[in-house]
Every structure is written in structure tokens, then in C-alpha cells.
Design an enzyme around this catalytic site. Structure first.
Site, PDB file in Angstrom:
ATOM      1  N   LYS A  74       0.856  -1.188   0.000  1.00  0.00           N
ATOM      2  CA  LYS A  74       0.000   0.000   0.000  1.00  0.00           C
ATOM      3  C   LYS A  74       0.890   1.236   0.000  1.00  0.00           C
ATOM      4  CE  LYS A  74      -3.937   2.023   2.530  1.00  0.00           C
ATOM      5  NZ  LYS A  74      -4.793   1.897   3.730  1.00  0.00           N
ATOM      6  N   SER A 112      -9.774   1.944   2.755  1.00  0.00           N
ATOM      7  CA  SER A 112      -8.876   2.687   1.894  1.00  0.00           C
ATOM      8  C   SER A 112      -7.861   1.810   1.164  1.00  0.00           C
ATOM      9  CB  SER A 112      -8.110   3.734   2.709  1.00  0.00           C
ATOM     10  OG  SER A 112      -7.259   3.108   3.653  1.00  0.00           O
ATOM     11  N   SER A 154     -10.039  -0.200   6.961  1.00  0.00           N
ATOM     12  CA  SER A 154      -9.415  -0.075   5.643  1.00  0.00           C
ATOM     13  C   SER A 154      -8.718  -1.314   5.117  1.00  0.00           C
ATOM     14  CB  SER A 154      -8.408   1.081   5.656  1.00  0.00           C
ATOM     15  OG  SER A 154      -9.094   2.303   5.579  1.00  0.00           O
TER      16      SER A 154
END
Lengths: 95, 490, 500
Positions: B78, B153, B177
Site C-alpha cells: 500500500k 482505503s 481499511s
């Protein structure tokens, strides 16, 4: 709870954000709605509740006072939008 | 075997048997990324050169017999883990050109264990969002239905795992997330206990809630990846100084799923099964409960009375911390600076206004407001008190049961653009995940069914602090008797 | 302008004369003498090239985290104990949020609701209120220092140097207990002596390692409410603190006397102009939005840890002064002067010990020499006591010689000069240069006989009752012996001869 334009502008100044008049209106409306959602919290009795600022109860760890350092000036300054003679540059400041 | 659907465990076996080289595996995924990323937009940055160099090293390591179970495994990271020399954007214009001169503890550990970093995945800007629509680099598409969001997210990581653009991925979870995109993309995701995984070098959203975790194709893979991530870090003062359990060993321990599940008490919080829950999700959860009962677990209803207060609590605490964490983006030392600032104030305000997207600014505004003079007690302090009540709820529940089973999200993946203009509606989609962050607990999301549109449904297992191994064991048992996790959009 | 300058020196007197009372509280920021910064391993050394002592942590790059330096905590506890404060066993760090180029995180890690030390005090001698005035210390908290911005000589912008960012600071906040600029000066001297005794801060105001802001207000004598206060900044010496306070007191009284009102504001002192002016208004009212630092769990101390530090605290100025008064029979004043620094006190004690080892236990003379002759010399040359050209051993010997009567005070000063300039052993210097005092009665008697014989008229006048003549005769005897005669003995023998 409703937030007026003046409050939005004040908060934007504190947060160092520039807001257009349209954004002021939009934030006022959205933040008011969000804060309305939050008013529910006030209904819970919490007089004797200890505020919780950390997810896990622990004590701060302490490190020994030992210098552990490499001169990283060039690597760090390389990230800056503007640098000069080993310094970060900003627009002229008046104290 | 279809390499695109390979699990970490299977890939490790092939690599260790030398049936496949790390370079071959890496090349395979780089090619898939080339082919599919333009559509899915799961990656912001692909590091082909670096990945192949890592892979060659991994092969050397494998040849010398010095490999770990993670050596040579292609990983998607990420884009909020700082990677030394590799652009780290947090999906923000603010950091669009930021190349950190340092490495996050998590990626350093995984690199040291031999993993191959393919690239950096898309996400909601500064991890603020539940749909991956707030990214400066554009939305990510759900591999199951390109018109839908993958969740957020960590949407890019979830999509990359689901679409076979990596073997495993790193996510972070502040209010769901990892778990929500895992559920919406049909993969497995674990948010560990707060403090179990170091936050050093992870770009902060809300410091008291942020936690990194694995996003994988199976619970077993999650255990393998977590093993490489977890552990005390002297660079993170909130990192827990306790030995890490042997997650993989404890997964099965040689006994059958039935033996592991016998006598296990699973709590079903009644507050999670209300009107807001979609029919299909409710049905899938009912079936999962039945499955667990068949395996010998006792499922009982429990109550978490303050559940309804989690959203307002979270949307005070997280933005408050974020407003402060994001103050360092001032256009001076790194990141975006506006063109030709008139003066200092203009530079601060314009750099930040132009560098941050709408949702980030909205949360900075909200966080600044709730901390400001005159409102602190009414909002922030009150939220901190309610946070303790929420944590106490869980504590009480865990005196009656060993873990909790809930839906991960109230509905399956919604359409891109569907909730974008309505922040309140968007915030409500985090309803089942955020209280776990507020309480600092570990929670696992894993696939448990599909709706009529063939969209994945996830369920959430919530455990006691530092009981990751228990969650993984139960989740693994479930995956041994179900095949939801093996379904693929490919 | 002229009028103002004259009045400057007398702010306190003016307050007294016009029936006002001055109320002052001081906030001191003391840089702690740790090796590394408070939340990272960068060095704290002063004067390095710009930005060479920074890392991603202190420069607040994305994703990095603070880790607390144990020594900073130890030093804060030491200081808290030294000012008789209560050490909180549970304290916490908070963020103070504001934007400034030299504050890289956009917040300062500080302590707010739960500081490490509360409710302390120290004692000062006030020129106006007498000895032993108690000045309350509200709190001491730990925080990070900011970096520095450079403006002068830079075209088109300003530069930021973050070397200082993250240096550990103690903020020491006094109660509004001070009533004059002189008391403020005494408070600062005492506080600086304490931190220096403890070795937790070098107390250097010019270099900025010991900084002071003053909150000043005036009120009519007898009033119970405080007046509106102004905060004075940029005070880089104790003298400037005092001058700035005097200026401010006078400014406020004038304002009030003219029927005006004091506006609460921050004012910047300009030492060159002898005046202050309001700081250019920050863009908006301060709202620091303090909240507990989520990256740092609470700081928990054990009573054992505090006790262990307490057990090894050095003797502090007040205790030392008391001991000096008792042990050496010194006055309150002398003891105070000698204990104003640990080095001076140690020097004095070494001098006294050397003299005592030579059989002369009266330390009063040692004290006089250290605070008199030696202090003047050091002051003249701008030398610290640690670098005194005369060692305590040399001075102790010299003092013993005076007390033994082998060296007159006058000759001793000459020997002292030689010691300062050339070094050596005082006894040898006195002998080699024939400066030993004559205490031989026979020789003195002989000189007296000679003087009496040469001055018969004066002897007669003395015997007729003009006792003042004695001084003249003593002087003549000293002259006859080139000043080497023991004056006490001369006096004594002369009286005896004249009485014959």
C-alpha cells in the site's frame, strides 16, 4: 449543531487551508450534518469515565541517551521543493 | 496450477522445491500488472527493475538454502509505507513526487525476509475513505465488477490480490481499511491488535487507530505474512513489547477443524444485525454461523450496547488526530508547494489547499474544529470517554465468549460514484469495523458468500487483544470446510 | 525620550512612588544537557553546520515516530526535586498545534494537562522585601525545542535550519510571585545556579540555552485582582530581563495614569533601543488545540525511581549556603555569593581546606580573598573560576601565611599578583623576594627605638595626650622596616614602649 460561514473560515485559517466561497458554503453544510451525527455522544452519561487516548494501555518506553546519527542533510534536502546552501527555503518571514 | 490464483503457501512450496524461480514468478506478475493495471488502477507505482533485482537475490538465497517462507514472494505494498528510494505518494498530490530516504519497519522486515516488492498500490488519499475514490491517482475498480468500488482505503491492495496482480499485499486499517476492501473484493484481511505491527514509516492518518496488516488469498497466507510483519519495534513507542506467537504453527497444529472448534464460544452481537444490514449479507452470515455450529462451536447472542456511538466517536477522534498529523505537509521540507507564493501564509494555505483532495480537507476541517477552543470538551474529550465505553463493551463480551462474529460491511460493493458526494452516507459504511479500531482489537475479515450479483460478502471475526492466532485458527478452520476464498473473478 | 531613559532604571521605584505594585511571573525555557535529542538520536551540539544534525524524525518527515530519551526524564525529575516540586508519577505528552516554518511537524510535543512536575518553589533574597522570599513554581514540563529561521542577508526569502529542532527543553513556569525587576533577576540567578549545579542545563542566556519570557502587570497596592498582563519576549540576559520589566512597568503605569488601559499582548524587547513594541500580530488568535500525543503512551514513574534520583542529588545552593554559614561562620551574604556557582563554592572550600591543613581554620579570610581579590581579578580578565590563574592550593597557602603573621596584607597582595602572572609557591615567592613579614620582637624593638629617638617631639605630644600621633609613629616603624614588620606586633610593642 450548525456551523456558520464565519466558523468555517476561522477553522480554515487555523488549519491553513484556503477556501473559496463555494467551499465555505459546502463545508458549512457538510460539517453541520456530520456534527449533528455527533451530538448523540452528549447523551451518554460519562461523568465518571476516564478518557481513552490510546488503544492499548501501556507505559512509554524510554531509550538510552545515545547519539545515533549520520549526516543526512543532502538526502533530506533533496526532498524539499526549494533548498539553498544547506537550508530549507521559505518565502521571506517577518519575525 | 494457475499462477495468478496461487496462494502464498503454494508459491513458497514451489520456490522451495525450486520448481519455479522467484524471477519467473515476479516476471509473471509484472506482466499481469502490465496487462490489467491500466483497467483496474490497482497500482500507483510499479517497480519492475527493483522487483526483478529483489527476485534475483531471492533466488540466490533459495539456492543457498537460506530462504524463509517469504523469500521470493511477490508483494504489493500500500502506498503509504515509506519505501527507501521508491516513490511513496499516499495517493495524494501532496506527495506525488515524494521519494523517502528511509524505509518503514514493516517493509524492511519483509524485504529482509526475502520478499519481492512489485510496487505501490492505490488507496484513498491518506487512507481517508471507504471506496478508494479519493485517490489523486483515480479510483480503483473492483475486479468482480469494474463499475464498482473495491472498498477502501486499501482498495488497490485488495484489488491486486483479488485480480492476481500479486501473491499478497500490505494494507493498513484505521477504521476498517483492510477488512472492508477485503470483504468487498472477496479476499482475506487481518487487522492485528493495535501495537502488534510497527507503525514506523507508515504515513500516519490517525495515530491511535492505524495498524498495518496482511491482505491475502487465504487465512493461512495471512498467518504467513503476519509472521513476517509482527513484533516489537524500538522505533515505535506504541509497539507492544511481547513475543510474537507462532501463527503458522498454531493454525492447525495437526488436528482437524472439528477438534479445534469444539467448545469454542462465538458471540453474535445483536446490534450488528439490524435494519441497515442488506438481505444477502444477513443470509450469508446466517449460513456462516451454521457452519461454525456444525464444526462444534457454540454460537450465542451477545450485546455491545454502545455500538451505535462508534461512528460519531470515530469521526471525531480520527479527524482530530489527522488534522494534527497532516500539519507537517506545509510545502517546506517535502511534498507539494504551490507556484510563486506571495508570502509564508500564502505558501502554507495554497500548498495545502492545492495539495490535498476534498475528503482530506474535509477531515482536517472537522478535526481542527473538534479540537478548537470551546469545543474540545464537548467533542474530543467526550469521544475519548465514549471510546472507553466501547472498549469496555468488548471487554465485557469477552468474559462470555471467545470471539465475536459479525458482518464486515453492511452491504456488498457499491457503484463508483454512488456515495461520493455524501460524506455522511460514506461514513456509515464503516459501521461494523471502526469500533474494533477504537478498542484496539484484532479482527479478521474472510469471504463467506456472494450476493445475487456475484459480489463477494465478508464476515468479521473479532478477538481479544493479541489473540491473532485464535482468529487465524478459527478462520483457517472455516476455510478448510468452505471454498468461498477460492472463488476468483478471473 | 530622555525622560524615558532616566525613568527606565527606576520602574520599581516609580511603582512604589505612585502607589502601584508590580506583579511578575517568569517562564524559563532551559535546554537540557542531553547528548541526543529528546525524541531521536541526533546530537544536540550547538554550532554545527545548518541541517547536519537532523533526521527524518526531528525533521518530521512522513510516517516517522518519536521515542523518548530517558535522560531528559531524569533531568526533569532532578530539577523538580531541586525546586521542592511534586513529581507526578503519571504524566503525559500532548501536542500543541501551530504552523511555523521552524516547527516541522506543525505541532510541538509538549506536556499540557499532566506535566511531570508541579507545585515547587525556590527562595530568593529580595532587595525590597528582605531575605528568604518564597517564589512558587507552578510547573515544569518537558517539550521539544524548535528550529531556527534565518532572515538577514538572504535575498528573496528566509532559510530554515532544523539542527535545534528536538533539543529537549524544560519549561519552568513561576507563579506571579515576583514583585520587582530585581526579584526577577534574583529568581533567574537562583534558578540558573540550580540547573547548573544539577548539570541539567548550561544556563547560557546569550546562546539561548536558558531563555526567559516575562509576564508583567501592575495593580494598585492593596488590590487583590491582577492587572492586565503583557508578555515580554527576546530577553537574552538577566540584565535585559530586568530592564525590559522596568520599561514595561513604567509603560503600564503611565498608560493607567493617563486613564488608558493595558492591552494583553506579547511585546518584543529591543535591547539596543531600550524599548519594547508589540509583536506583529500573528495571523489569527492562537488556538493551540492541545490533545494527548497519540504516538506516546503516558509516562509512568515509580516512587523508587524518583527516590533513587533524590538520593544522589548534589548539595544545592541553599543547602550549601546554610552549611557555609555554620561550618565556616560566614555571613548570609558571603555564603550566598560563594554558593552562586558550584565551581566557586568548590574553589572556596578547597582554599579553606588548604589553609586549615596549614593550621589556620578561620575561613572568613579565605572567603574574603575568593570574593574580593580573586573575584576582582577574574572579573577584570573575564575568566571563569574554573580557569583561575591561581589554584586553591596556592591561595590557601597565601591565606595561611597572612593568618600566621608571616605576610602582611599588603605584601600578600603583591604575592597574589605574582602568583597570577607567574605562578609558583607563595612561601618561596615571599622568601625569595624578601617579603616575609618580620615578627621578630628584637628587630621590631630596635626599629621602634630608632623611630622614637628620631621623633622626640611627636613622642612628647603623644604622651601629652594626642593619641592620634600613634598612627604616625606606627607608619614610621613600618617605613623603617620596608613594610615587612607585622603591624599588629608593631602596634603592641610601640604602645608598650610609649607607656614606659
Amino acid at each position: 449543531m450548525s456551523i456558520d460561514a464565519a466558523t468555517v473560515k476561522h477553522v480554515a485559517t487555523l488549519a491553513r487551508l484556503r477556501v473559496t466561497p463555494e467551499e465555505v458554503a459546502q463545508y458549512a453544510e457538510q460539517l453541520s450534518r456530520i456534527l449533528t451525527l455527533m451530538e448523540a455522544l452528549g447523551r451518554l452519561p460519562t461523568e465518571d469515565v476516564e478518557p481513552m487516548s490510546h488503544a492499548v494501555a501501556m507505559a512509554i518506553p524510554e531509550r538510552e541517551d545515545v547519539v545515533c546519527h549520520l549526516n543526512q542533510r543532502e538526502a533530506l534536502l533533496a526532498c524539499a521543493p526549494e533548498s539553498e546552501h544547506g537550508h530549507f527555503c521559505v518565502p521571506k518571514m517577518i519575525e | 496450477m494457475d499462477l495468478a490464483r496461487i496462494t502464498l503457501k503454494q508459491a513458497a512450496d514451489l520456490l522451495h522445491r525450486r520448481a519455479l524461480s522467484a524471477v519467473e514468478l515476479t516476471q509473471f506478475f509484472l506482466e499481469r500488472i502490465n496487462a490489467h493495471n491500466p483497467t483496474l488502477n490497482a497500482y500507483i507505482t510499479v517497480d519492475a527493475e527493483g522487483a526483478l533485482a529483489d527476485a534475483r537475490q531471492a533466488d540466490a538465497c533459495l539456492a543457498r538454502g537460506e530462504a524463509t517462507p517469504l523469500t521470493g514472494i511477490p508483494l504489493a505494498v500500500k502506498d503509504l509505507f515509506c519505501t527507501k528510494g521508491l516513490r511513496t505518494t499516499c495517493a495524494s498530490r501532496m506527495l506525488a513526487d515524494f521519494i523517502p530516504p528511509y524505509e518503514s519497519t514493516v517493509t524492511r522486515r519483509l524485504r529482509e525476509a526475502g520478499m519481492v516488492v512489485l510496487g505501490k498500490t492505490n488507496m484513498d488519499e491518506f487512507a481517508m475513505g471507504s471506496s478508494n475514490e479519493t485517490s489523486y491517482f483515480g479510483p480503483v475498480k473492483n475486479p468482480w465488477d469494474h463499475s464498482r468500488i473495491p472498498g477502501g482505503s486499501s482498495g488497490g491492495s485488495a484489488a491486486a490480490v483479488a485480480a492476481g496482480l500479486c501473491v499478497a499485499a500490505l494494507g493498513t486499517d484505521t477504521g476498517g481499511s483492510i477488512r472492508q476492501p477485503a470483504a468487498l473484493s472477496g479476499i482475506t484481511g487481518l487487522k492485528p491488535t493495535y501495537g502488534r505491527v510497527s507503525r514506523y514509516g507508515m504515513i500516519a492518518f490517525a495515530s491511535s487507530l492505524d495498524q498495518a496488516g496482511p491482505m491475502t488469498r487465504s487465512v493461512e497466507d495471512a498467518a504467513l505474512l503476519l509472521q513476517g510483519m509482527a513484533g516489537h519495534d524500538p522505533l515505535d513507542s506504541t509497539s507492544i513489547d511481547q513475543a510474537v506467537e507462532e501463527y503458522v504453527e498454531q493454525l492447525s497444529g495437526g488436528v482437524s477443524a472439528q477438534e479445534r472448534m469444539r467448545g469454542l464460544r462465538i458471540g453474535i452481537p445483536k446490534e450488528y444485525f439490524t435494519d441497515g444490514l442488506s438481505e444477502s449479507v444477513h443470509k450469508a452470515l446466517q449460513e456462516a454461523i451454521e457452519r461454525f455450529q456444525e464444526l462444534g462451536a457454540q454460537c450465542q447472542s451477545v450485546s455491545l450496547p454502545t455500538t451505535a456511538y462508534a461512528i460519531p466517536t470515530y469521526y471525531i477522534i480520527a479527524p482530530a488526530e489527522a488534522s494534527s498529523n497532516l500539519a507537517r505537509y506545509d510545502g517546506i521540507r517535502f511534498g507539494y508547494r504551490c507556484e510563486q507564493p506571495e508570502d509564508l501564509l500564502d505558501m502554507f494555505a495554497r500548498s495545502r489547499s492545492e495539495g490535498f483532495g476534498a475528503e482530506v480537507k474535509r477531515r482536517i476541517m472537522l478535526g481542527t474544529y473538534v479540537l478548537s477552543s470551546g469545543y474540545y470538551d464537548a467533542y474530543y474529550r467526550q469521544a475519548q470517554k465514549v471510546r472507553r465505553l466501547i472498549a469496555d463493551d468488548f471487554h465485557n463480551a469477552f468474559t462470555q465468549v471467545d470471539l465475536l462474529l459479525t458482518p464486515t460491511a453492511p452491504e456488498t460493493a457499491f457503484r463508483i460514484g454512488e456515495k461520493k458526494e455524501d460524506p455522511v452516507k460514506m461514513y456509515l459504511s464503516d459501521i461494523f469495523t471502526i469500533n474494533v479500531n477504537l478498542a484496539g482489537l484484532p479482527a479478521l475479515s474472510l469471504p463467506c458468500g456472494f450476493d445475487a450479483q456475484n459480489l463477494p460478502i465478508g464476515m468479521q471475526l473479532i478477538g481479544r487483544p493479541l489473540q491473532e492466532s485464535s482468529l487465524l485458527r478459527v478462520g483457517h478452520s472455516f476455510q478448510q470446510v468452505t471454498d468461498w476464498h477460492q472463488r476468483s473473478p478471473l | 525620550m530622555n525622560h524615558k531613559k532616566i525613568a527606565l532604571r527606576s520602574g520599581t521605584e516609580q511603582a512604589l512612588a505612585t502607589g502601584y505594585e508590580t506583579v511578575i511571573g517568569l517562564e524559563v525555557h532551559a535546554q537540557m544537557l542531553t547528548q541526543s535529542k529528546i525524541f531521536c538520536g541526533c546530537p544536540t551540539r550547538f554550532g554545527a553546520d545548518a541541517n547536519t544534525q537532523i533526521c527524518p524524525v526531528c525533521a518530521a518527515f512522513p510516517g516517522v515516530l518519536p521515542v523518548l530519551n530517558r535522560e531528559a526524564v531524569q533531568m526533569a525529575i532532578k530539577t523538580g526535586l531541586a525546586i521542592h516540586g511534586q513529581i507526578r508519577l503519571l504524566s503525559e505528552f500532548s501536542r500543541k498545534n501551530y504552523f511555523y516554518p521552524d516547527l516541522p511537524a506543525g505541532y510541538q510535543i509538549s506536556q499540557y494537562e499532566l506535566p511531570i512536575v508541579e507545585q515547587g518553589h525556590l527562595m530568593i533574597d529580595s532587595p525590597e522585601r528582605g531575605e528568604g522570599i518564597r517564589i512558587g513554581i507552578t510547573r515544569i514540563h518537558m517539550e521539544v525545542d524548535a528550529g531556527k529561521s534565518l532572515h538577514e542577508g538572504i535575498v528573496g526569502g528566509s532559510w530554515v535550519d532544523l539542527n535545534r529542532t528536538g533539543t529537549p527543553l524544560m519549561e519552568i513556569v513561576s507563579e506571579p510571585d515576583l514583585r520587582s525587576s530585581a526579584e526577577a533577576g534574583e529568581y533567574l540567578k537562583k534558578l540558573r545556579a540550580i540547573v547548573r549545579y544539577l548539570g541539567v542545563c548550561d544556563g547560557n542566556m546569550e546562546e539561548g540555552s536558558f531563555r526567559c519570557d516575562a509576564n508583567v502587570s501592575v495593580r494598585l497596592r492593596g488590590a487583590s485582582a491582577f492587572g492586565t498582563r503583557c508578555e515580554l519576549k527576546n530577553l537574552n540576559s538577566i540584565r535585559n530581563v530586568m530592564r525590559a520589566i522596568d520599561y514595561e512597568v513604567e509603560r503600564q503605569i503611565e498608560l493607567l495614569e493617563e486613564g488608558g488601559k493595558v492591552i494583553q499582548e506579547t511585546r518584543l524587547w529591543n535591547a539596543d533601543l531600550n524599548s519594547s513594541r508589540p509583536m506583529r500580530g500573528k495571523e489569527d488568535a492562537h488556538d493551540y488545540r492541545y490533545f494527548p500525543e497519540p504516538d506516546l503512551p503516558p509516562l509512568r514513574l515509580t516512587a523508587e525511581r524518583v527516590a533513587a534520583i533524590s538520593a544522589v542529588l548534589p548539595e544545592l545552593p541553599d543547602a550549601k549556603a546554610l552549611r557555609f554559614q555554620e561550618q565556616y561562620q560566614l555571613s548570609h551574604y558571603d555564603a550566598g555569593v560563594l554558593t552562586s556557582s558550584r565551581e566557586l563554592a568548590d574553589f572556596f572550600e578547597a582554599v579553606a581546606a588548604e589553609a586549615a591543613a596549614l593550621g589556620q581554620a578561620n575561613a572568613k579570610m579565605a572567603a574574603n580573598w575568593v570574593t574580593g581579590e580573586l573575584a576582582a581579578r577574574l572579573n577584570r580578565d573575564g575568566v571563569e573560576i574554573q580557569h583561575s590563574p591561581v589554584t586553591p592550593g596556592q591561595l590557601g597557602k597565601l591565606v595561611a601565611m597572612i593568618q600566621q603573621g608571616t605576610l602582611s596584607g599588603k605584601l600578600a597582595k603583591e604575592v597574589f599578583e605574582i602568583l597570577c602572572n607567574e605562578g609558583g609557591d607563595p612561601q618561596q615567592i615571599a622568601e625569595q623576594r624578601g617579603m616575609r613579614q618580620v615578627s621578630d620582637e628584637g628587630a621590631i624593638d630596635a626599629a621602634i627605638e630608632q623611630v622614637l629617638a628620631n621623633n622626640p617631639e611627636d613622642v612628647a605630644q603623644y604622651r601629652a595626650g594626642k593619641s592620634k600621633i600613634l598612627g604616625f609613629l606606627v607608619g614610621q616603624v613600618m617605613k623603617a622596616t620596608q613594610g615587612k614588620a607585622n603591624p599588629g606586633l608593631v602596634n603592641q610593642r610601640l604602645l608598650a614602649k610609649l607607656a614606659e
